[in-house]
Scaffold this motif. Structure first.
Motif, PDB file in Angstrom:
ATOM      1  N   THR A 209      11.252 -23.744  22.104  1.00 16.36           N
ATOM      2  CA  THR A 209      11.622 -24.395  20.848  1.00 16.36           C
ATOM      3  C   THR A 209      10.416 -25.163  20.325  1.00 16.36           C
ATOM      4  OG1 THR A 209      12.471 -26.302  22.087  1.00 16.36           O
ATOM      5  CG2 THR A 209      14.041 -24.559  21.558  1.00 16.36           C
ATOM      6  N   GLU A 210      10.690 -26.089  19.386  1.00 16.00           N
ATOM      7  CA  GLU A 210       9.579 -26.827  18.811  1.00 16.00           C
ATOM      8  C   GLU A 210       8.997 -27.837  19.806  1.00 16.00           C
ATOM      9  OE1 GLU A 210      13.244 -29.196  18.112  1.00 16.00           O
ATOM     10  OE2 GLU A 210      12.724 -27.110  17.769  1.00 16.00           O
ATOM     11  N   PRO A 211       7.681 -28.144  19.673  1.00 17.07           N
ATOM     12  CA  PRO A 211       6.708 -27.471  18.814  1.00 17.07           C
ATOM     13  C   PRO A 211       6.365 -26.088  19.360  1.00 17.07           C
ATOM     14  CG  PRO A 211       5.586 -29.060  20.207  1.00 17.07           C
ATOM     15  CD  PRO A 211       7.048 -29.224  20.474  1.00 17.07           C
ATOM     16  N   LYS A 212       5.965 -25.200  18.470  1.00 17.99           N
ATOM     17  CA  LYS A 212       5.622 -23.832  18.860  1.00 17.99           C
ATOM     18  C   LYS A 212       4.128 -23.594  18.680  1.00 17.99           C
ATOM     19  CE  LYS A 212       9.801 -21.049  18.374  1.00 17.99           C
ATOM     20  NZ  LYS A 212      10.498 -20.094  17.496  1.00 17.99           N
ATOM     21  N   PHE A 213       3.510 -23.105  19.758  1.00 19.09           N
ATOM     22  CA  PHE A 213       2.092 -22.785  19.752  1.00 19.09           C
ATOM     23  C   PHE A 213       1.921 -21.271  19.706  1.00 19.09           C
ATOM     24  CE2 PHE A 213       2.351 -27.000  21.380  1.00 19.09           C
ATOM     25  CZ  PHE A 213       1.190 -27.634  20.971  1.00 19.09           C
ATOM     26  N   GLY A 257      -6.204 -17.806   7.420  1.00 19.33           N
ATOM     27  CA  GLY A 257      -6.400 -18.492   8.685  1.00 19.33           C
ATOM     28  C   GLY A 257      -5.127 -19.194   9.118  1.00 19.33           C
ATOM     29  N   PHE A 258      -5.068 -19.549  10.389  1.00 21.71           N
ATOM     30  CA  PHE A 258      -3.888 -20.186  10.968  1.00 21.71           C
ATOM     31  C   PHE A 258      -4.160 -21.645  11.309  1.00 21.71           C
ATOM     32  CE2 PHE A 258      -2.720 -15.798  11.605  1.00 21.71           C
ATOM     33  CZ  PHE A 258      -1.332 -15.801  11.501  1.00 21.71           C
ATOM     34  N   HIS A 259      -3.138 -22.468  11.058  1.00 24.13           N
ATOM     35  CA  HIS A 259      -3.166 -23.851  11.509  1.00 24.13           C
ATOM     36  C   HIS A 259      -2.869 -23.898  13.012  1.00 24.13           C
ATOM     37  CE1 HIS A 259      -3.471 -25.147   7.374  1.00 24.13           C
ATOM     38  NE2 HIS A 259      -2.356 -24.516   7.051  1.00 24.13           N
ATOM     39  N   ARG A 260      -3.059 -25.070  13.606  1.00 18.63           N
ATOM     40  CA  ARG A 260      -3.059 -25.220  15.062  1.00 18.63           C
ATOM     41  C   ARG A 260      -1.727 -24.835  15.701  1.00 18.63           C
ATOM     42  NH1 ARG A 260      -3.325 -25.855  20.073  1.00 18.63           N
ATOM     43  NH2 ARG A 260      -3.436 -23.647  19.595  1.00 18.63           N
ATOM     44  N   TYR A 261      -0.622 -25.370  15.207  1.00 18.67           N
ATOM     45  CA  TYR A 261       0.693 -25.026  15.761  1.00 18.67           C
ATOM     46  C   TYR A 261       1.771 -25.456  14.788  1.00 18.67           C
ATOM     47  CZ  TYR A 261       0.967 -29.986  17.234  1.00 18.67           C
ATOM     48  OH  TYR A 261       0.991 -31.359  17.260  1.00 18.67           O
ATOM     49  N   SER A 262       3.002 -25.081  15.077  1.00 20.24           N
ATOM     50  CA  SER A 262       4.134 -25.450  14.234  1.00 20.24           C
ATOM     51  C   SER A 262       4.917 -26.580  14.893  1.00 20.24           C
ATOM     52  CB  SER A 262       5.049 -24.238  14.023  1.00 20.24           C
ATOM     53  OG  SER A 262       6.201 -24.606  13.290  1.00 20.24           O
ATOM     54  N   THR A 263       5.243 -27.587  14.116  1.00 17.66           N
ATOM     55  CA  THR A 263       6.016 -28.708  14.660  1.00 17.66           C
ATOM     56  C   THR A 263       7.504 -28.388  14.738  1.00 17.66           C
ATOM     57  OG1 THR A 263       6.332 -29.712  12.469  1.00 17.66           O
ATOM     58  CG2 THR A 263       4.348 -30.335  13.700  1.00 17.66           C
ATOM     59  N   ASP A 264       7.918 -27.290  14.110  1.00 17.51           N
ATOM     60  CA  ASP A 264       9.328 -26.923  14.105  1.00 17.51           C
ATOM     61  C   ASP A 264       9.494 -25.511  14.660  1.00 17.51           C
ATOM     62  OD1 ASP A 264       8.059 -25.761  11.825  1.00 17.51           O
ATOM     63  OD2 ASP A 264      10.029 -25.290  11.023  1.00 17.51           O
ATOM     64  N   ARG A 266      10.805 -22.930  13.269  1.00 11.97           N
ATOM     65  CA  ARG A 266      10.745 -21.863  12.268  1.00 11.97           C
ATOM     66  C   ARG A 266       9.319 -21.489  11.868  1.00 11.97           C
ATOM     67  NH1 ARG A 266      13.455 -24.725   7.607  1.00 11.97           N
ATOM     68  NH2 ARG A 266      12.886 -22.816   6.509  1.00 11.97           N
ATOM     69  N   TRP A 267       8.324 -22.113  12.439  1.00 10.66           N
ATOM     70  CA  TRP A 267       6.924 -21.908  12.057  1.00 10.66           C
ATOM     71  C   TRP A 267       6.628 -22.418  10.646  1.00 10.66           C
ATOM     72  CZ3 TRP A 267       4.043 -20.487  16.107  1.00 10.66           C
ATOM     73  CH2 TRP A 267       4.618 -19.699  17.106  1.00 10.66           C
ATOM     74  N   LEU A 268       7.462 -23.328  10.112  1.00  9.62           N
ATOM     75  CA  LEU A 268       7.300 -23.778   8.733  1.00  9.62           C
ATOM     76  C   LEU A 268       6.297 -24.918   8.613  1.00  9.62           C
ATOM     77  CD1 LEU A 268       8.008 -23.901   5.730  1.00  9.62           C
ATOM     78  CD2 LEU A 268       9.937 -25.397   6.312  1.00  9.62           C
ATOM     79  N   VAL A 269       6.489 -25.991   9.385  1.00 14.55           N
ATOM     80  CA  VAL A 269       5.699 -27.217   9.211  1.00 14.55           C
ATOM     81  C   VAL A 269       4.589 -27.246  10.264  1.00 14.55           C
ATOM     82  CG1 VAL A 269       5.747 -29.723   9.072  1.00 14.55           C
ATOM     83  CG2 VAL A 269       7.761 -28.403   8.378  1.00 14.55           C
ATOM     84  N   PRO A 270       3.351 -27.018   9.839  1.00 18.26           N
ATOM     85  CA  PRO A 270       2.279 -26.945  10.837  1.00 18.26           C
ATOM     86  C   PRO A 270       1.649 -28.296  11.122  1.00 18.26           C
ATOM     87  CG  PRO A 270       1.403 -26.375   8.697  1.00 18.26           C
ATOM     88  CD  PRO A 270       2.879 -26.674   8.489  1.00 18.26           C
TER      89      PRO A 270
END
Length: 702
Positions: A209-213, A257-264, A266-270
């Protein structure tokens, strides 16, 4: 020299090259760089050392700097009680690895900024991560913590020293890798797959689950597991995760490019920072997924990643910068978010309607910030609808919609570039450059983009010419014309990886020769002759409190995992039994540890997959400019056949350079003047063939 903004004199960090250390050069904290001077002062003044480790693009590192280290009251207390030392974790991963292990041991968790209190002889007795200036929400602040540490240091010194000694002893025991009790077999691969299947998020892709790397090396392992076993679910996990990341806000839909990781989930909020190593590893994952599936979206995403790196993280000299920060104008993500009103002002009515539907733009904003008490009115752009769905909703054909969206994206990108950009950490790291060289070389082959291998050549030449000592050893960091800091295990392992991939992209023997030279230095200086495996620091480097070995594949794979596959490939390419013997010893050294939780060692398992075979050696002999040779090599580039090495012997050279390196190519000739492939698989050689289709069949890649 004074800081014109704060009217303060600089501290000792002003002479450093690290952008992270220079950010702290005008703090009232009396910072020292890591070195003898700081620890001698601590001994002389009988003070503990306050070690703070972070990196330039770390959001909470910047928060702690502004909140505490730039604050006169907090700084005065730190200076009074400690000798403060500041370290850039990217410049000194050896220090970071060692003391992060302490933090994990003492607290059960880690992260940055890393804060460690230690004796003047570098033995730690307290550790944590971010501390606010004042205590809040159950988290102790520095103004309360520091007086407690001072009291203990002054009144309970014997207990402190005893605790520090015990922590150091435990650290030493953790770092002593006993000979492995397990075996490297297919059961490890099966166990890792089962664990990943159990943790896979069926709805949103990724694991847990969150955070997702991103952890793209997990996806690389699953691709290999699918290739080996035919297990369709492994491939589905890869495709589902890559699609979800590409559609989410964790991907920069305007600048790529990709941000570091998703805080949620759903991969929405990086978390908005962009790291070179993420771009490299994700570029590899998307390129390999394209080879395996031929899905054009994966190729398109890989090209976007490389476009971003070559545009924004590449020095004019060809080398690659480390990262872009998450923050601009003192706020995380401000550069990247949009309000609905901004979209309407920038785009015409048709474009704004299409872009808002496609990117999921809402009047009240599309994400909730708990620190601001609800929705902010800002939007993180993401692919709310796939193009066909968005086009249908607007009554357009898909081609018309794509053309409209490309114009809208270009306009938004141009306007965004007029904003104040996040800072770029422009230091050049050998290990991360090695990863990017590997990625561009793989991308060049998989995507048919020779420009990527051209870029890889420039970066490789820079490292080999500018980031080596006179005796050939690697230097870890280059910035502003200065190469400094002894190379560490990651530098050797990742650079050898990059050179191997580059050789297979351009077939210039000098890169394979350089890989062998660096690998020989790596073995001489880092190899553990007693238990096997590579230490993180070399014999000639700074003597650390404990000489560690790393095997866990975190955001970046471990040096030992990467070296495992490097040794297997180099051994196969040169038919060198000594190199293959070291690969076997390395596998055995860590097999017991890996067997306890195989899914945590995905890069190691990629090497295990190669070791278990059947792996293949392919030698193509032909005229490098002839169409039949190009057809043969093109067939190899396009195939997903990860358990192979490829050598090329040109018929146009009287004495081919590869013959001096490989030892077994000299007698291989082109049959009937045609490009010829010699395929050996599972220690058995097939009849040579001039047919690319037959070559792929022999490889099991047809």
């Amino acid at each position: 020299m004074e800081d014109p903004g704060r009217k303060r004199k600089p501290n000792r960090l002003i002479d450093e090259k690290s952008p992270y250390l220079l950010k702290h050069a005008f703090n009232p904290v009396d910072w020292h760089p890591w070195g003898d001077e700081a620890f001698e002062k601590a001994r002389r003044e009988d003070k503990p050392v306050f070690l703070s480790v972070g990196y330039s693009t770390c959001h909470w590192c910047n928060v702690m700097e502004e909140e505490s280290f730039a604050d006169q009251e907090a700084a005065s207390l730190i200076n009074e009680v400690f000798v403060p030392v500041k370290v850039d974790r990217e410049e000194r991963p050896d220090i970071d690895n060692l003391y992060m292990s302490v933090c994990l041991m003492l607290t059960g968790s880690g992260g940055w900024p890393l804060t460690v209190i230690m004796t003047p002889d570098k033995k730690p007795f307290y550790a944590g991560t971010y501390f606010p200036k004042e205590s809040r929400f159950g988290r102790i602040g520095l103004m309360e913590l520091i007086p407690r540490i001072r009291k203990v240091w002054e009144e309970q010194r014997d207990e402190v020293l005893n605790s520090a000694g015990q922590i150091t002893d435990n650290l030493s025991r953790q770092s002593e890798a006993a000979p492995g009790k397990g075996v490297v077999d297919a059961a490890l691969l099966d166990a890792a797959f089962e664990a990943l299947r159990e943790s896979f998020d069926q709805e949103y892709g990724g694991f847990g689950t969150e955070p997702k790397f991103p952890t793209p090396h997990v996806l690389s392992f699953l691709l290999r597991y699918w290739k080996r076993s035919g297990e369709g679910e492994a491939l589905d996990m890869v495709k589902g995760t890559l699609r979800a990341m590409r559609r989410g806000g964790v991907f920069d839909h305007l600048g790529f490019g990709f941000h570091r990781y998703s805080t949620d989930r759903r991969w929405l909020v990086p978390h908005f920072e962009k790291m070179l190593y993420d771009q490299a590893l994700l570029g590899i994952a998307y390129s390999e997924a394209y080879q395996a599936t031929r899905e054009e979206d994966f190729a398109r995403t890989a090209r976007m990643v490389f476009t971003y790196v070559l545009r924004d993280l590449t020095d004019p000299g060809g080398q690659f910068y480390s990262a872009e920060s998450a923050d601009s104008e003192g706020e995380e993500g401000k550069f990247y978010v949009w309000t609905a009103g901004e979209m309407r002002r920038v785009l015409d009515k048709t474009q704004a309607g299409a872009a808002s539907a496609y990117y999921g733009v809402e009047e009240e904003g599309n994400f909730t910030d708990p620190l601001k008490g609800g929705k902010t009115g800002e939007n993180i752009l993401h692919m709310a609808k796939v193009p066909a769905e968005a086009a249908a909703g607007l009554g357009m054909g898909e081609r018309e919609f794509d053309e409209l969206m490309e114009k809208a994206r270009g306009r938004l990108f141009d306007v965004r570039n007029k904003r104040i950009r996040p800072d770029t950490d422009d230091k050049v790291l050998t290990d991360w450059n090695g990863l990017m060289i590997a990625a561009l070389s793989i991308g060049a082959r998989a995507l048919g983009e020779p420009g990527y291998s051209d870029a890889a050549v420039l970066a490789a030449d820079f490292v080999l010419e500018k980031m080596r000592a006179p005796d050939g050893r690697l230097i870890h960091r280059w910035r502003l014309g200065e190469a400094s800091i002894e190379g560490q295990a990651d530098d050797y392992a990742f650079m050898v990886w990059g050179l191997l991939e580059l050789y297979e992209a351009v077939f210039e023997p000098r890169y394979l020769k350089a890989a062998l030279e660096l690998n020989a230095i790596f073995i001489e200086d880092f190899w553990d002759p007693e238990s096997g495996g590579f230490f993180f620091t070399g014999q000639r480097g700074e003597r650390m409190l404990v000489r560690q070995k790393t095997i866990y594949d975190a955001a970046v794979p471990s040096a030992n995992s990467v070296a495992f596959l490097n040794l297997l490939r180099l051994g196969a390419m040169t038919a060198n039994p000594e190199i293959l013997g070291l690969a076997s010893k390395l596998g055995k050294a860590f097999s017991g540890t890996v067997g306890e939780s195989p899914s945590a060692y995905a890069q190691f398992l990629c090497a295990a997959d190669f070791a278990l075979g059947p792996s293949a050696e392919v030698v193509v002999v032909g005229d490098p400019k002839a169409p039949d040779t190009e057809a043969m090599l093109e067939a190899l580039r396009g195939a997903f056949a990860p358990s192979k090495v490829v050598l090329f012997r040109p018929t146009t050279e009287e004495k081919a350079g590869i013959d001096e390196i490989s030892g077994f190519t000299g007698d291989l000739l082109a049959r009937e003047g045609k490009a010829t492939a010699y395929v050996c698989k599972g220690q058995r050689c097939e009849n040579p063939t001039t047919d690319p289709t037959e070559m792929l069949r022999l490889l099991g890649a047809g």
